[in-house]
Every structure is written in C-alpha cells, then in structure tokens.
Motif scaffolding. Structure first.
Motif, mmCIF file in Angstrom:
data_model
loop_
_atom_site.group_PDB
_atom_site.id
_atom_site.type_symbol
_atom_site.label_atom_id
_atom_site.label_comp_id
_atom_site.label_asym_id
_atom_site.label_seq_id
_atom_site.Cartn_x
_atom_site.Cartn_y
_atom_site.Cartn_z
ATOM 1 N N TRP A 298 -32.442 -23.405 -55.980
ATOM 2 C CA TRP A 298 -33.136 -23.247 -54.779
ATOM 3 C C TRP A 298 -32.874 -21.687 -54.144
ATOM 4 C CZ3 TRP A 298 -30.685 -24.377 -49.273
ATOM 5 C CH2 TRP A 298 -31.572 -24.103 -48.339
ATOM 6 N N MET A 299 -34.051 -21.030 -54.106
ATOM 7 C CA MET A 299 -34.214 -19.617 -53.395
ATOM 8 C C MET A 299 -34.031 -19.574 -52.053
ATOM 9 S SD MET A 299 -35.261 -17.208 -56.588
ATOM 10 C CE MET A 299 -37.100 -17.270 -56.426
ATOM 11 N N HIS A 300 -33.323 -19.139 -51.308
ATOM 12 C CA HIS A 300 -33.297 -19.308 -49.894
ATOM 13 C C HIS A 300 -32.411 -18.338 -49.447
ATOM 14 C CE1 HIS A 300 -33.767 -21.080 -45.827
ATOM 15 N NE2 HIS A 300 -32.283 -21.282 -45.793
ATOM 16 N N ARG A 301 -32.932 -17.608 -48.451
ATOM 17 C CA ARG A 301 -31.993 -16.522 -47.723
ATOM 18 C C ARG A 301 -31.502 -17.247 -46.335
ATOM 19 N NH1 ARG A 301 -31.549 -11.440 -48.331
ATOM 20 N NH2 ARG A 301 -33.322 -11.330 -49.512
ATOM 21 N N TRP A 302 -30.010 -17.539 -46.463
ATOM 22 C CA TRP A 302 -29.324 -18.158 -45.625
ATOM 23 C C TRP A 302 -29.432 -17.141 -44.174
ATOM 24 C CZ3 TRP A 302 -27.222 -23.005 -45.636
ATOM 25 C CH2 TRP A 302 -27.451 -23.385 -47.023
ATOM 26 N N GLY A 312 -47.318 -22.124 -43.766
ATOM 27 C CA GLY A 312 -47.205 -23.863 -43.920
ATOM 28 C C GLY A 312 -46.169 -24.357 -44.823
ATOM 29 N N PHE A 313 -45.541 -23.302 -45.380
ATOM 30 C CA PHE A 313 -44.268 -23.740 -46.309
ATOM 31 C C PHE A 313 -43.189 -23.099 -46.335
ATOM 32 C CE2 PHE A 313 -45.757 -20.440 -48.780
ATOM 33 C CZ PHE A 313 -44.872 -19.991 -49.609
ATOM 34 N N ASN A 314 -42.007 -23.483 -46.781
ATOM 35 C CA ASN A 314 -40.528 -22.813 -46.608
ATOM 36 C C ASN A 314 -39.757 -23.364 -47.620
ATOM 37 O OD1 ASN A 314 -38.280 -21.596 -46.014
ATOM 38 N ND2 ASN A 314 -37.899 -22.315 -44.008
ATOM 39 N N GLY A 315 -39.542 -22.263 -48.532
ATOM 40 C CA GLY A 315 -38.727 -22.691 -49.861
ATOM 41 C C GLY A 315 -39.440 -22.411 -51.017
ATOM 42 N N MET A 316 -38.696 -21.882 -52.008
ATOM 43 C CA MET A 316 -39.165 -21.926 -53.404
ATOM 44 C C MET A 316 -37.840 -22.143 -54.469
ATOM 45 S SD MET A 316 -40.589 -17.948 -53.212
ATOM 46 C CE MET A 316 -38.930 -17.248 -52.491
#
Length: 480
Positions: A298-302, A312-316
C-alpha cells in the motif's frame, strides 16, 4: 438490501465520478483503500483483495474490495467480497490473507468490534478475532457459520485481544500455519503462530518474533515465506502508543532467517527495510505462477494531506515486486511486462553531462540511468514544470542519494551507502505515474517509493551535472 449488495450498488452508481486515476498503479473503483489482502494466484489469475470503504475517501466501514489481473497493468474490478455484516465483524472486516484448498478459495480475516470506532479508543471494548470465508468461484464468498475460528479461547494469556489481527496463512507439508500480529501485556508487538489441519480448527503454536520493550513498536501485517533455502519474515512497524508517534515512523521491515516449523521457532538473521521512502506499508506476498515470490504494498503518505476530495478515491498499490535472495541480500525487482506496455521515447548512450539533458515526458513512464565508472554528482528532475519538480540528487562517489520535492511532503528522503556493493552495476530505475515514483537502486538492492497527489504536476525530466558520464539514459512512455 444487505450490506454487500448495498456496497456493490453504491459503487456501480458512483464509480464514474472518480477522476485523476494513476495509469498503471492499482486503485479502487471509488472510495478509500488501504492494506492489500488475500493476494493469491488462483485458477490462472492473480487476485488482490484490499481494505476498502466504498462510501468515502477516508477510513471507515471497512469491507474487502476485490480485483484480478494477469499482468498487473490491466485490472478487472470484481464485486466487493466481504462486508461488515455479522456480529463478530460489525465494525470492520480487517486485513487477512487467502489460500486455495481443494479447489476452493479461502479467506481468513480479522473481525473487528469497536463500538466507539471513529471516536476515543476504549481498549476494554475492542475485540479482534480471526474469521473464515470461502468460495467455489473465487468471486462470491460465504462466511463460515462457526466464526470466529481464532479468538479468546485460542489466544494465550499475556496477549491483548484488542490488538490481535492480520492473519497470514501458509501451508507446509500438509499443515496450515497462520502468523498473526498481537500486542502483549507489556504493550509491545509480537508475531505469534497458530496451526491447523483444515483451516477451520486452530491451536496456538508459538511466539516467533518479539520486539524489545525499548523499541516502543507495535507490529502489523506479518508475512512468512520461503525463498530458496531462506525463510523471510516481513512485518510493518508503527508506534505502540500515541506518545511514541513523534519518534517511531511507520515502516516495513524484513528479516532473513530460518523457521523451524516443528518447534515453532524463528531464528533471525539479516534485517533490513523493504522500502526507504515514506509511502510503503502493509505489503503482502504470494507465490507467482512460476514459483516466484511476489510482493505488493500500500502506497500511502502517513499524516499528510489526502488527495483532493473531487478525485473520488484515496489509496494506491505499488507495482508488484519479485523478491530474490542473492549473496545474503534481499533484492526487489519490478514485476510488470514493461516490454509489452512501454515504448522507448528517448535513448542516449555515453552521455557526458556538461550542461542539462532535457527530456519531454508524459505523466506515466519509465526512466533508466546506468552510471559510468567515473560518475560523480548529478541531479535528476522529475515531474518538472516551470517552477516545481522532484529532485533526485545523486552523489555516486560518496554512495549517497537524496530526494527532495516541491510536491507532497517537504521532508527529504536520504539514502546512505546506496551504491556500496561493488559487484552491482550502479543503476537507477524509475517507474513514474500520475501520483507516484518508485525507484529501484542497483537492480533492487534498495527501493524508494514516493507519492504526491498534487494537481497539475509537470511531466518533463532533466539531468544536470558537470563532467559526469552516464553509460545510458533511457526514457520510455506507457502506450495508450
């Protein structure tokens, strides 16, 4: 209409509102996405499940989203697999894994109960237990009528059921093993193991990995697998309590060692980071079609600003990585068919940098730089506009690399000793997409991921340096 039908109907009616998707990194059809779950090769295709809130771009009401692919570039979205519709998972179907047994696909996941979810945390009211669902077609799942299968009865004393999650199942010589993350009564992280003959009846086996009290960490999303003669344990780390959030950063760790399954003992060896960036967490692996060990994260910036709500989306998800152990090192190499989906746009050989090398780029592409023997200092600018860019400052002589960006986080990423292995060619492979950069250093000796959801980023590239010779500069763009 039940919970599952409601979620699928909402997605169907609203998915066309989503904009600004990356071109080849996986995203949900709509809403929030976090941890990859149930990553598995099943009946000729790769299935990926994921933590999913279809109704909003923030974490809440966690379902299991579902998609499949044959090549990790083209994806087919499938109906939501699990919804939080039972008394044991009423506040979320949390992370877990998948395994094939007798032609059926089994999911084992954490059922989450927290009546205060979204508000103040009251540990005395939080219960996390492990549950099973199964499917004959790999699309429609039935929850086991005797769920949960691992709960208070199976969890020994000394552990807290409020943080007891993320089951990862594997089979060894006819026995099923499940590794789980748990918080002990000292409030620190451990990884424990359970065993089963049928995936439904489980018993505690052992504790295979413990953190030190002084490390102040809680562990999540454990994964245990074998590469050649090496057992590899992967887990994600986070602060064990809010008071340590300023000193403990979220990161993902691997340990190469030896697992004695009979004795339930893991003997650790070399330890390292899977990713040296700020945006890679909770990865999960599977055995590929030809026996490869593949991993996706999961590529997410904490703790950073989320994407504009209008997206309309969040997360890659990251691109998949093939894991290889070579000379005691864990290497990670991109696992997509670049030859099929990318085409060469610019190619330069034996480039002596006297001034600036400019390349006209697109939002999705691939950049390879092979350094010559006399490579010294040079700077690569990515996502370049008139006033902004992401800069990769390379100091080959001193084995150092620094990434600074005008997009997303302003905190630099620093890699020391990144060209330290003399037997590896000094190379940089960048996979560029609308909201992300993934950098593989020295054929995957180290990997760095970076994300930024800023609108209107530039697409051009440039390389500057004085006197440095680059053996090859190759830029490829994603075919339409």
């Amino acid at each position: 209409m039940n919970h599952l039908q409601r979620a699928n109907e909402y997605i169907k009616q609203n998915k066309d509102k989503v904009t600004s998707r990356p071109y080849y990194h996986f995203t949900p059809e709509i809403g929030w996405m976090n941890d990859p779950n149930g990553f598995v090769f099943y009946k000729g295709e790769y299935h990926l499940f994921y933590q999913h809130n279809p109704y909003d771009v923030v974490w809440n009401k966690i379902h299991w989203g579902h998609a499949k692919t044959k090549d990790f570039v083209k994806w087919e979205h499938l109906p939501v697999a699990l919804a939080n519709d039972q008394s044991y998972d009423t506040h979320g179907c949390f992370s877990g894994s998948a395994i094939e047994k007798d032609g059926k696909l089994y999911l084992i996941y954490t059922g989450h109960i927290d009546p205060n979810i979204g508000f103040d945390r009251d540990e005395s009211e939080i219960i996390q237990r492990q549950c099973v669902a199964y499917s004959k077609d790999g699309v429609h799942f039935e929850k086991y009528r005797l769920n949960p299968v691992i709960g208070e009865k199976q969890l020994p004393k000394g552990y807290l059921i409020c943080d007891f999650r993320d089951p990862k199942v594997l089979e060894v010589n006819g026995t099923y093993y499940c590794v789980l993350a748990v918080r002990n009564t000292q409030r620190r992280g451990e990884i424990i193991m359970f065993t089963s003959d049928d995936l439904l009846n489980w018993s505690f086996h052992s504790s295979i990995y413990q953190t030190k009290f002084s490390e102040n960490t809680l562990l999540e999303c454990p994964d245990l697998f074998r590469i050649d003669d090496n057992d590899v344990l992967v887990f994600s780390e986070m602060p064990c309590d809010p008071e340590f959030s300023g000193q403990i950063k979220n990161k993902t760790t691997y340990v190469i060692g030896h697992m004695d399954f009979d004795q339930g003992k893991f003997i650790p060896g070399k330890k390292g980071l899977l990713d040296h960036g700020q945006t890679f967490y909770a990865p999960q692996s599977t055995e590929g079609e030809n026996g490869e060990r593949l991993l996706i994260g999961w590529m997410h910036r904490w703790h950073e600003t989320m994407p504009p709500r209008e997206y309309g989306f969040n997360g890659m998800m990251s691109i998949p990585r093939q894991l290889v152990v070579k000379n005691g090192d864990l290497l990670q190499q991109p696992f997509i068919n670049r030859q099929k989906y990318f085409s060469v746009s610019a190619l330069y050989e034996n480039v002596k940098l006297q001034d600036k090398l400019d390349i006209n780029g697109q939002a999705a592409g691939y950049l390879k730089i092979a350094m010559g023997e006399n490579a010294q200092k040079f700077t690569i600018e990515l996502n370049k506009s008139e006033t902004k860019s992401t800069r990769v400052e390379v100091d080959a002589e001193n084995n150092k690399l620094v990434i600074r960006s005008d997009y997303g986080s302003k905190e630099p990423i620093v890699l020391e000793n990144c060209f330290g292995k003399s037997n590896y060619e000094k190379t940089l492979d960048f996979y560029l997409d609308l909201h992300s950069i993934e950098l593989f250093v020295n054929s995957g000796e180290k990997v760095v991921s970076f994300t930024a959801y800023d609108q209107n980023k530039g697409t051009n590239l440039s390389i500057t340096g004085s006197g440095t010779t680059l053996k090859e500069v190759r830029y490829e763009t994603l075919r339409a």
